[in-house]
Design a protein around this motif. Sequence first.
Motif, short mmCIF file in Angstrom:
data_model
loop_
_atom_site.label_atom_id
_atom_site.label_comp_id
_atom_site.label_asym_id
_atom_site.label_seq_id
_atom_site.Cartn_x
_atom_site.Cartn_y
_atom_site.Cartn_z
N GLU A 69 78.79 -9.30 35.86
CA GLU A 69 78.32 -8.07 35.89
C GLU A 69 77.68 -7.80 37.33
N ASP A 70 77.52 -6.66 37.94
CA ASP A 70 77.22 -6.71 39.26
C ASP A 70 75.97 -5.61 39.10
N ALA A 71 74.96 -6.22 38.76
CA ALA A 71 73.62 -5.25 38.54
C ALA A 71 72.84 -5.35 39.77
N ALA A 72 72.55 -4.15 40.37
CA ALA A 72 71.66 -3.96 41.79
C ALA A 72 72.07 -5.31 42.70
N GLY A 73 73.44 -5.45 43.05
CA GLY A 73 73.64 -6.35 44.01
C GLY A 73 73.53 -7.57 43.61
N ARG A 74 73.10 -7.81 42.26
CA ARG A 74 72.88 -9.09 41.90
C ARG A 74 74.09 -9.61 40.67
N ARG A 75 74.87 -10.51 41.14
CA ARG A 75 75.76 -10.93 40.19
C ARG A 75 75.68 -11.94 39.08
N ARG A 76 75.72 -11.56 37.92
CA ARG A 76 75.30 -12.08 36.81
C ARG A 76 76.56 -12.35 35.75
N ARG A 77 76.43 -13.53 35.17
CA ARG A 77 77.41 -13.76 34.12
C ARG A 77 77.10 -13.84 32.97
N ILE A 78 77.66 -12.72 32.31
CA ILE A 78 77.22 -12.58 30.90
C ILE A 78 78.03 -13.23 29.87
N TYR A 79 77.36 -13.62 28.87
CA TYR A 79 77.95 -14.61 27.78
C TYR A 79 77.79 -14.02 26.51
N GLU A 80 78.85 -13.94 25.71
CA GLU A 80 78.64 -13.45 24.71
C GLU A 80 79.39 -14.44 23.31
N LEU A 81 78.79 -14.58 22.14
CA LEU A 81 79.68 -15.33 21.11
C LEU A 81 81.04 -14.74 20.89
N THR A 82 82.05 -15.71 20.59
CA THR A 82 83.23 -15.05 20.08
C THR A 82 83.20 -15.33 18.69
N PRO A 83 84.26 -14.77 17.71
CA PRO A 83 83.98 -15.13 16.33
C PRO A 83 84.15 -16.66 16.00
N ARG A 84 84.78 -17.32 16.96
CA ARG A 84 84.92 -18.79 16.70
C ARG A 84 83.35 -19.57 16.96
N GLY A 85 82.72 -18.93 17.69
CA GLY A 85 81.39 -19.24 18.09
C GLY A 85 80.41 -18.84 17.14
N GLU A 86 80.60 -17.82 16.55
CA GLU A 86 79.63 -17.54 15.22
C GLU A 86 79.97 -18.64 14.10
N ARG A 87 81.40 -18.75 13.82
CA ARG A 87 81.48 -19.71 13.02
C ARG A 87 80.95 -21.20 13.26
N ALA A 88 81.20 -21.53 14.33
CA ALA A 88 80.47 -22.75 15.07
C ALA A 88 79.10 -22.94 14.90
N LEU A 89 78.28 -21.74 15.24
CA LEU A 89 77.08 -21.56 14.87
C LEU A 89 76.45 -21.67 13.42
N ALA A 90 77.30 -21.27 12.41
CA ALA A 90 76.94 -21.17 10.86
C ALA A 90 77.07 -22.64 10.54
N HIS A 91 78.21 -23.34 11.20
CA HIS A 91 78.34 -24.73 10.79
C HIS A 91 77.33 -25.65 11.20
N GLN A 92 77.03 -25.45 12.53
CA GLN A 92 76.25 -26.29 13.24
C GLN A 92 74.81 -26.05 12.66
N SER A 93 74.76 -24.95 12.14
CA SER A 93 73.13 -24.55 11.68
C SER A 93 73.06 -25.48 10.35
N GLU A 94 74.09 -25.72 9.52
CA GLU A 94 74.06 -26.30 8.29
C GLU A 94 73.76 -27.76 8.49
#
Lengths: 108, 108
Positions: free
Chosen positions: A65-90
């Motif tokens: 993302e290029d917000a105000a001349g600042r480059r940022r790398r935006i991360y978001e969960l994938t479906p696999r990530g959500e499943r991994a979260l559920a699993h690791q949570s348990e």
Amino acid sequence: MTTSQLKGNLELLLLAVLRGGPLHGYAVIAGLRERSGGSFDLPEGTIYPALHKLEREGLVLSSWEDAAGRRRRIYELTPRGERALAHQSEQWHSFVRGVNAVLSVVTP
Amino acid sequence: MTTSQLKGNLELLLLAVLRGGPLHGYAVIAGLRERSGGSFDLPEGTIYPALHKLEREGLVLSSWEDAAGRRRRIYELTPRGERALAHQSEQWHSFVRGVNAVLSVVTP
DNA sequence: TCGTCATACCTAGACAATCTAGGTATTGGT
DNA sequence: ACCAATACCTAGATTGTCTAGGTATGACGA
């Protein structure tokens, strides 16, 4: 403040924070710090490589993302990530039960 | 059965088990396995070196016993070990609170 | 009696997770 | 003009746990 030592739960923590919505790396650090009440104030050298690993594993995906001349790398969960979260949570909860069971040997 | 990965809490677990009274190394392994309901079935190559380290740190002390032609090294907590147990116990609980706080981001 | 399993100890080296310590670049305040 | 905060990055050190090997005794069934 508190001594860190993530004890192998960093992946879980990162996934959990990202569950609240997409964030860039620096904001992930701040998020962890705030939500843990200051307990988890982790160095960038810990977080960035860990996020890269999550991406290699397909649990998150990133975009620049290029917000105000600042480059940022935006991360978001994938479906696999959500499943991994559920699993690791348990796994986390069962680990806690295990440790507490051993600890309660002392004071039943 | 369960996947291990002590996550830096082995020292705490060992101290906790020994809080129940002196034990030899092999019995420590069995004790951990039983008290955790099978969760913590740790290899000897993990436990023995860890006990040695605890002794170097002065948290436990050991003595050789010769029971039925079988040599056993009996470990027991020192006063410093008991204090360490109390301290690490607190740290553990606050770590759990921290992780749970971050996890509860997901489901408030 | 012979083998094998459970008991009981040990160590060296591999591997993985985290941290340290460095680096770059931009923005905003003093 | 400078420094702090934001925002990213990596190489290498450190540490904890596990793998894989080793020794030796006692008990049990075939």
